[in-house]
Design a protein around this motif. Sequence first.
Motif, PDB file in Angstrom:
ATOM      1  N   UNK A  73       0.836  -1.194   0.000  1.00 57.60           N
ATOM      2  CA  UNK A  73       0.000   0.000   0.000  1.00 57.60           C
ATOM      3  C   UNK A  73       0.877   1.253   0.000  1.00 57.60           C
ATOM      4  N   UNK A  74       1.878   1.272   0.865  1.00 54.45           N
ATOM      5  CA  UNK A  74       2.744   2.440   0.972  1.00 54.45           C
ATOM      6  C   UNK A  74       3.461   2.702  -0.346  1.00 54.45           C
ATOM      7  N   UNK A  75       4.072   1.685  -0.922  1.00 55.70           N
ATOM      8  CA  UNK A  75       4.839   1.855  -2.148  1.00 55.70           C
ATOM      9  C   UNK A  75       3.948   2.246  -3.328  1.00 55.70           C
ATOM     10  N   UNK A  76       2.805   1.594  -3.458  1.00 53.82           N
ATOM     11  CA  UNK A  76       1.924   1.864  -4.595  1.00 53.82           C
ATOM     12  C   UNK A  76       1.366   3.281  -4.536  1.00 53.82           C
ATOM     13  N   UNK A  77       0.909   3.714  -3.374  1.00 49.59           N
ATOM     14  CA  UNK A  77       0.282   5.022  -3.276  1.00 49.59           C
ATOM     15  C   UNK A  77       1.306   6.151  -3.346  1.00 49.59           C
ATOM     16  N   UNK A  78       2.491   5.929  -2.789  1.00 50.43           N
ATOM     17  CA  UNK A  78       3.544   6.937  -2.908  1.00 50.43           C
ATOM     18  C   UNK A  78       3.934   7.122  -4.377  1.00 50.43           C
ATOM     19  N   UNK A  79       3.968   6.033  -5.122  1.00 50.51           N
ATOM     20  CA  UNK A  79       4.272   6.131  -6.556  1.00 50.51           C
ATOM     21  C   UNK A  79       3.189   6.900  -7.294  1.00 50.51           C
ATOM     22  N   UNK A  80       1.931   6.691  -6.912  1.00 49.83           N
ATOM     23  CA  UNK A  80       0.827   7.406  -7.549  1.00 49.83           C
ATOM     24  C   UNK A  80       0.890   8.897  -7.223  1.00 49.83           C
ATOM     25  N   UNK A  81       1.240   9.234  -5.978  1.00 53.31           N
ATOM     26  CA  UNK A  81       1.410  10.642  -5.596  1.00 53.31           C
ATOM     27  C   UNK A  81       2.461  11.296  -6.483  1.00 53.31           C
ATOM     28  N   UNK A  82       3.600  10.625  -6.630  1.00 56.78           N
ATOM     29  CA  UNK A  82       4.689  11.159  -7.438  1.00 56.78           C
ATOM     30  C   UNK A  82       4.247  11.396  -8.879  1.00 56.78           C
ATOM     31  N   UNK A  83       3.469  10.456  -9.420  1.00 62.94           N
ATOM     32  CA  UNK A  83       3.013  10.579 -10.807  1.00 62.94           C
ATOM     33  C   UNK A  83       2.050  11.743 -10.978  1.00 62.94           C
ATOM     34  N   UNK A  84       1.116  11.886 -10.053  1.00 61.52           N
ATOM     35  CA  UNK A  84       0.128  12.964 -10.161  1.00 61.52           C
ATOM     36  C   UNK A  84       0.807  14.324 -10.079  1.00 61.52           C
ATOM     37  N   UNK A  85       1.795  14.455  -9.193  1.00 56.92           N
ATOM     38  CA  UNK A  85       2.479  15.745  -9.041  1.00 56.92           C
ATOM     39  C   UNK A  85       3.159  16.185 -10.336  1.00 56.92           C
TER      40      UNK A  85
END
Length: 421
Positions: A73-85
């Motif tokens: 969960x941590x890795x997947x969502x942090x990656x999504x945050x990075x992509x959206x930014x």
Amino acid sequence: MLQVLSSAWALLLGMSLLMVGNGMQGTLLGIRGEIEGFSTFEMSIVMSAYFVGFLGGSRVATGMIRRVGHVRVFAALASLISAVMILYPTFTEVWAWTLGRVLIGFCFSAVYVTAESWLNNAATNENRGQALSLYMIVQTAGIVLSQALLLTADPSGYVLFVIPSVLVSIAVTPILLSISPTPAFERTKPMSLRQLAGYSPLGCVGMFLLGGVFSAQFGMGSVYGAKAGLSVAQISTFVAMFFVGAVLLQYPIGWISDRVDRRILILVVAAFGVAGSVIGMVFGSQFTLLLVSAFLVGGMSNPLYSLLIAHTNDFLEHEDMAAASGGLVFINGLGAILGPIITGYMMDVVGPGGFYLFTGVLFAILAAYAGYRSTVGRVVPVEETGTYVAVTPSSTSVALEYAQEYAIESDLSDDTATESN
């Protein structure tokens, strides 16, 4: 303190980088929105979307963690945050930014839940209070530092969007490589809102109002600065002052709260919030006084969050405190969703000063209601009140539950020491 740092330094470092990224993207969007010609109302929708996602994430994150585990969960969502930014400057449309803010709010909520459970697992009964304090300091310091990074490049370009994206990506590395073992995850079933309101009407009303105040300063502070004609350097300093005030005034107010009637203190602190709002509304054209107003509004709203939690706990049995956490966070989240939208409307009607008119009205309502409750509510003697524990409004119900546990442990330790004497 050293024991907490040695066991959780990677987590705290990662969280500081995450907060820098979160703080940058929030302020940067307010500045970039003005450059792109977005209206105040459009920006209020964009800023409100973060809190919609955050509230939704706090409701479903626990189920995600139980299904696939903390690490995924941590890795997947942090990656999504990075992509959206990194996508914000690519799609400069209101609908795209709104969707992005919903996703980032959702992801940050789940990331916070994961990090807070890890932090609690790394702490012991003896140092849990220090761990929570460090976590709060890291969160706030990250947001303050992020404002300085806004001065490193032109907000009309791409670089300032790349920086938080990279920081979020880097933040994952020390956490995932250093945290072991993965903690067990247990959540307390929330208390119903009706029950919670019956125990502490002031706590519930205050948390709703503070949700609006906090989301206004976190979401609309940069929008206010842009509409008021401040430079990027002035906007970053202005936004930072909200959180500087939060750090510097949290503990003095907390110390006082353990020694006086908390309802009266809530009234006084909210009154200072009104004063800060009036200063900003009347003297907003004078930058020094504008910083004073931001310091007072931030310095009052953040401690009020912890103060209202402590006040609510005064009317609960120890076994009910953790159960009340979910309800308090949910009520605060509802207020946070409405905050930017109402602020944006008021800024459209009366100009940039509508930002401070909104926070001033909310503080005034809270002060008046606290005064009313002090005349009709049950009085809890000061010596019977629970321990004040500092918690930031950006924390999830997980951190709040752990803060409740720490308060209970502190109260029981104090009772034991008193009996032994």
